[in-house]
Design a protein around this motif. Sequence first.
Motif, short mmCIF file in Angstrom:
data_model
loop_
_atom_site.label_atom_id
_atom_site.label_comp_id
_atom_site.label_asym_id
_atom_site.label_seq_id
_atom_site.Cartn_x
_atom_site.Cartn_y
_atom_site.Cartn_z
N ASN A 79 0.80 -1.22 0.00
CA ASN A 79 0.00 0.00 0.00
C ASN A 79 0.84 1.28 0.00
OD1 ASN A 79 -2.66 -0.95 -0.20
ND2 ASN A 79 -2.61 -1.57 1.95
N GLU A 80 2.16 1.17 -0.05
CA GLU A 80 3.00 2.36 -0.15
C GLU A 80 2.65 3.16 -1.39
OE1 GLU A 80 5.07 3.71 2.02
OE2 GLU A 80 4.72 2.07 3.40
N ARG A 81 2.12 2.51 -2.39
CA ARG A 81 1.73 3.19 -3.62
C ARG A 81 0.63 4.22 -3.36
NH1 ARG A 81 -1.19 -1.57 -3.44
NH2 ARG A 81 -3.39 -1.36 -3.98
N ASN A 82 -0.06 4.12 -2.24
CA ASN A 82 -1.14 5.05 -1.92
C ASN A 82 -0.68 6.31 -1.19
OD1 ASN A 82 -3.12 3.39 -3.06
ND2 ASN A 82 -3.31 2.20 -1.18
N LEU A 83 0.60 6.42 -0.92
CA LEU A 83 1.11 7.57 -0.18
C LEU A 83 0.75 8.91 -0.84
CD1 LEU A 83 2.57 8.24 2.40
CD2 LEU A 83 4.72 8.04 1.17
N PRO A 84 0.87 9.06 -2.16
CA PRO A 84 0.46 10.34 -2.76
C PRO A 84 -1.02 10.64 -2.54
CG PRO A 84 1.75 9.06 -4.32
CD PRO A 84 1.47 8.16 -3.14
N TYR A 85 -1.85 9.62 -2.52
CA TYR A 85 -3.28 9.84 -2.28
C TYR A 85 -3.54 10.28 -0.84
CZ TYR A 85 -3.47 7.34 -6.67
OH TYR A 85 -3.25 6.94 -7.97
N GLU A 86 -2.76 9.74 0.07
CA GLU A 86 -2.90 10.15 1.46
C GLU A 86 -2.56 11.63 1.61
OE1 GLU A 86 -2.61 7.76 4.55
OE2 GLU A 86 -2.64 5.88 3.46
N ALA A 87 -1.48 12.05 0.95
CA ALA A 87 -1.11 13.46 0.99
C ALA A 87 -2.19 14.32 0.34
CB ALA A 87 0.23 13.67 0.30
#
Length: 173
Positions: free
Chosen positions: A130-138
């Motif tokens: 799920n590291e790929r979701n980091l931009p979405y979290e930001a």
Amino acid sequence: DAFDSAIAYRDARAAKDGTQIDVRWEAMLPVLAGKRPVFMHAQDAAQIRYALNFAQRYQLRLVLVGGMDAPMFADTLRERKVPVIITGIHKLPQRRGAEYDESYRLASKLSQAGVSFCIARGGADDDAHNERNLPYEAAVAVSFGLDPNEALKAVTLYPAQILGVEDRLGSLE
């Protein structure tokens, strides 16, 4: 007990009393000297209060991991220069009756309070994909009040600063 034992080891070695080198306690010496931070997982107020007291008692360089209730301690965190690693924005509220956007607004609240922070994932072995979701979290943090430039730094430069590697990682000069 481990920290007390490490301090006793440090003091015995400094006294040159013939104490044998023990690599387990040698590894703690940079922590006790404040050269390396201690990362403590703390989400709620009681955990954060304990972490702050523990770090003060042992004069440690503290980094909070989690920090859902960190805005309650913003003044103390700012004064003691304790950064917070937010472990994900896409979370449910921590407790019944909390605002639905509690985790979405966390980065914005810390930023406005002048507390150093970064946005990361939980770090569990089963969550690495799920590291790929980091931009979405930001991006969610931006939609709930975080400045867009701060959001970019929260996933690039700020983690590098917290880890002390900003001279090599985290930004394009």
